[in-house]
Design an enzyme around this catalytic site. Structure first.
Site, PDB file in Angstrom:
ATOM      1  N   ASN A  62      24.962  -4.723   2.411  1.00 59.47           N
ATOM      2  CA  ASN A  62      24.209  -3.725   3.164  1.00 59.47           C
ATOM      3  C   ASN A  62      25.160  -2.826   3.930  1.00 59.47           C
ATOM      4  OD1 ASN A  62      21.538  -2.745   4.289  1.00 59.47           O
ATOM      5  ND2 ASN A  62      22.573  -3.281   6.196  1.00 59.47           N
ATOM      6  N   LEU A  63      24.863  -1.535   3.941  1.00 59.18           N
ATOM      7  CA  LEU A  63      25.629  -0.593   4.757  1.00 59.18           C
ATOM      8  C   LEU A  63      25.123  -0.671   6.195  1.00 59.18           C
ATOM      9  CD1 LEU A  63      25.916   2.638   2.555  1.00 59.18           C
ATOM     10  CD2 LEU A  63      27.788   1.168   3.326  1.00 59.18           C
ATOM     11  N   GLY A  64      26.002  -1.034   7.123  1.00 59.57           N
ATOM     12  CA  GLY A  64      25.593  -1.132   8.512  1.00 59.57           C
ATOM     13  C   GLY A  64      25.226  -2.555   8.896  1.00 59.57           C
ATOM     14  N   HIS A 119       5.610  -6.534   1.276  1.00 61.80           N
ATOM     15  CA  HIS A 119       4.836  -5.606   2.109  1.00 61.80           C
ATOM     16  C   HIS A 119       3.859  -4.765   1.299  1.00 61.80           C
ATOM     17  CE1 HIS A 119       8.328  -5.886   5.215  1.00 61.80           C
ATOM     18  NE2 HIS A 119       7.453  -6.867   5.358  1.00 61.80           N
ATOM     19  N   VAL A 167       7.955  -0.692  -0.875  1.00 60.16           N
ATOM     20  CA  VAL A 167       6.598  -0.435  -1.379  1.00 60.16           C
ATOM     21  C   VAL A 167       6.602   0.627  -2.468  1.00 60.16           C
ATOM     22  CG1 VAL A 167       5.508  -1.157   0.777  1.00 60.16           C
ATOM     23  CG2 VAL A 167       6.162   1.247   0.495  1.00 60.16           C
ATOM     24  N   ASP A 168       7.793   0.923  -3.032  1.00 60.45           N
ATOM     25  CA  ASP A 168       7.935   2.014  -4.000  1.00 60.45           C
ATOM     26  C   ASP A 168       7.742   1.582  -5.454  1.00 60.45           C
ATOM     27  OD1 ASP A 168      10.410   0.696  -4.579  1.00 60.45           O
ATOM     28  OD2 ASP A 168      11.427   1.907  -3.061  1.00 60.45           O
ATOM     29  N   CYS A 220     -18.101   1.068  -2.521  1.00 58.19           N
ATOM     30  CA  CYS A 220     -18.970   0.943  -1.343  1.00 58.19           C
ATOM     31  C   CYS A 220     -20.012   2.051  -1.305  1.00 58.19           C
ATOM     32  CB  CYS A 220     -18.147   0.966  -0.059  1.00 58.19           C
ATOM     33  SG  CYS A 220     -17.160  -0.515   0.213  1.00 58.19           S
ATOM     34  N   CYS A 271     -14.827  -3.860   0.738  1.00 60.46           N
ATOM     35  CA  CYS A 271     -15.139  -4.564  -0.507  1.00 60.46           C
ATOM     36  C   CYS A 271     -13.890  -5.091  -1.199  1.00 60.46           C
ATOM     37  CB  CYS A 271     -15.920  -3.655  -1.455  1.00 60.46           C
ATOM     38  SG  CYS A 271     -14.932  -2.318  -2.188  1.00 60.46           S
TER      39      CYS A 271
END
Length: 401
Positions: free
Chosen positions: A336-338, A162, A145-146, A245, A173
């Site tokens: 990916n790490l992990g 997301h 979301v950055d 609003c 509204c």
């Protein structure tokens, strides 16, 4: 009835990473495997291909790709769920139903926004831009979301699964408000908190989101710009009403006119029945909008392969997309790490010779590996083939503007 496409945290144990192919256990091997993966033609097993014989990769990214920008993640070695076992994010229904919960949320967001706002895309994001310009990628789906992806590569189609923190949306509204304007309103309504934030910035307490560093300063840091200050007087925090609003209170679902009241300073009053602003993100426990769900599924269906970067696929909304790709017999790649949720099932049927073109799983850092991959695929300072003693890749990568 179709199951809601909901953002739900997964806190179960993750499996150890599977390395595919075996020589992808080094940076050199990972680069070659990813190059083979991204360069391969569409799989003959791909269901309903409409690709004109061209390989089209969809990228699915998570918090891991933004760690190098100084942001916290969820499940990495220094992630919130890893180091803070008691952490529990605020859920959508709590935010909607409770004035006190919103005070707590906005107070913590007020403290954390500055670091998030100052952060910038890292080399991993710029490498994604380069891969898009090279025609390697068809589109990007991000759980983040950055807004780093849309900043780094505005011309590469990107779906923010997301949502995003750069705006707020009114739950009544549905109008949007820039987050930077909202931050200024929070400062005006909460002068004591604003003074505290200024002091924290002056001493550098918010310069890092590393949990251990912030804990030394009396803070707990969480993803998405959330800073927890133990024993803070959250109940004193105030937030503004939706200006639209406030000017013209909307009708409620029962057909009655809503009421939007503010105090003398302009803070939302608890006697109001509308005018509640929320971050333009899909909060935990909130369903993803139908049009976003459809767009994500179409992005998978229109691609020939999927590459996951920086995600453990711990949220159902993301894991489900890779499952969909698997069901379409799309080759799957993971950087990916992990561990990654369900990764053993994604690669269970890989048999025979595979140098990465049929599937790849690397346990490397995206911000260092992706730029080297770009150089390799551009033919700049080529990485030598893996043979004999492994040598470290040293390809250079300049930030792309």
């Amino acid at each position: 009835m179709q199951k809601p496409f909901m953002r739900i945290p997964y806190t179960g144990p993750l499996p150890p990473p599977i390395i595919i192919p075996r020589n992808a256990n080094t940076p050199l091997g990972a680069i070659h495997a990813l190059e083979a993966f991204l360069s391969a033609p569409p799989s003959p097993r791909l269901q309903s291909p409409s690709l004109d014989g061209k390989s089209k990769t969809v990228l699915l990214t998570g918090a891991g790709i933004s760690v190098a920008s100084g942001l916290a993640d969820y499940r990495g070695t220094t992630g919130t769920y890893t180091l803070n076992k008691t952490y529990r994010p605020i859920y959508y229904n709590e935010f909607i139903d409770s004035h006190e919960a919103r005070k707590r949320y906005w107070a913590r967001s007020f403290l954390g926004w500055t670091n998030l706002h100052r952060a910038r895309p890292n080399n991993g994001h710029w490498a994604v831009k380069a891969l898009g310009e090279m025609g390697v990628l068809r589109s990007v789906i991000t759980q983040n979301v950055d807004s780093f992806h849309t900043t780094a590569h505005p011309d590469l189609p990107t779906l923010e699964l997301h949502g995003y923190l750069r705006s707020l949306v009114c739950i009544n509204c549905h109008n949007h408000l820039p987050r930077i304007d909202f931050q200024e309103s929070l400062s005006t309504l909460n002068p004591a908190w604003a003074a505290f934030l200024a002091e924290m910035l002056e001493v550098g307490a918010l310069d890092t989101e590393h949990p251990d560093e912030r804990r030394k300063k009396g803070l707990k840091t969480n993803p998405d710009g959330d800073v927890d200050l133990p024993d803070a007087p959250y109940s004193t925090f105030r937030y503004p009403a939706c200006p639209t609003c406030l000017a013209d209170p909307p009708m409620l679902k029962d057909g009655s006119k809503s009421k939007v009241e503010v105090d003398n300073d302009g803070a939302w009053s608890a006697i109001s029945t509308a005018g509640i602003l929320k971050p333009a993100v899909v909060m935990f426990g909130e369903s993803i909008a139908a049009e976003v769900k459809t767009a994500a599924e179409e992005a998978i269906d229109q691609a020939s392969r999927i590459l996951v970067i920086g995600s453990s696929l711990a949220t159902y909304s993301a894991w489900r997309l890779v499952k969909r790709a698997k069901e379409r017999s799309m080759p799957i790649g993971i950087l990916n790490l992990g561990g990654v949720r369900g990764e053993e099932s994604f690669f269970a049927d890989l048999q025979g010779e595979n140098n990465g073109e049929r599937g790849v799983r690397c346990n490397q850092k995206a911000d260092t590996l992706l730029p080297q991959l770009v150089d390799r695929m551009r033919g700049i300072r080529p990485v030598p083939r893996v043979s004999g003693v492994q040598r470290e890749a040293t390809a250079s990568f300049g930030r792309m503007e």
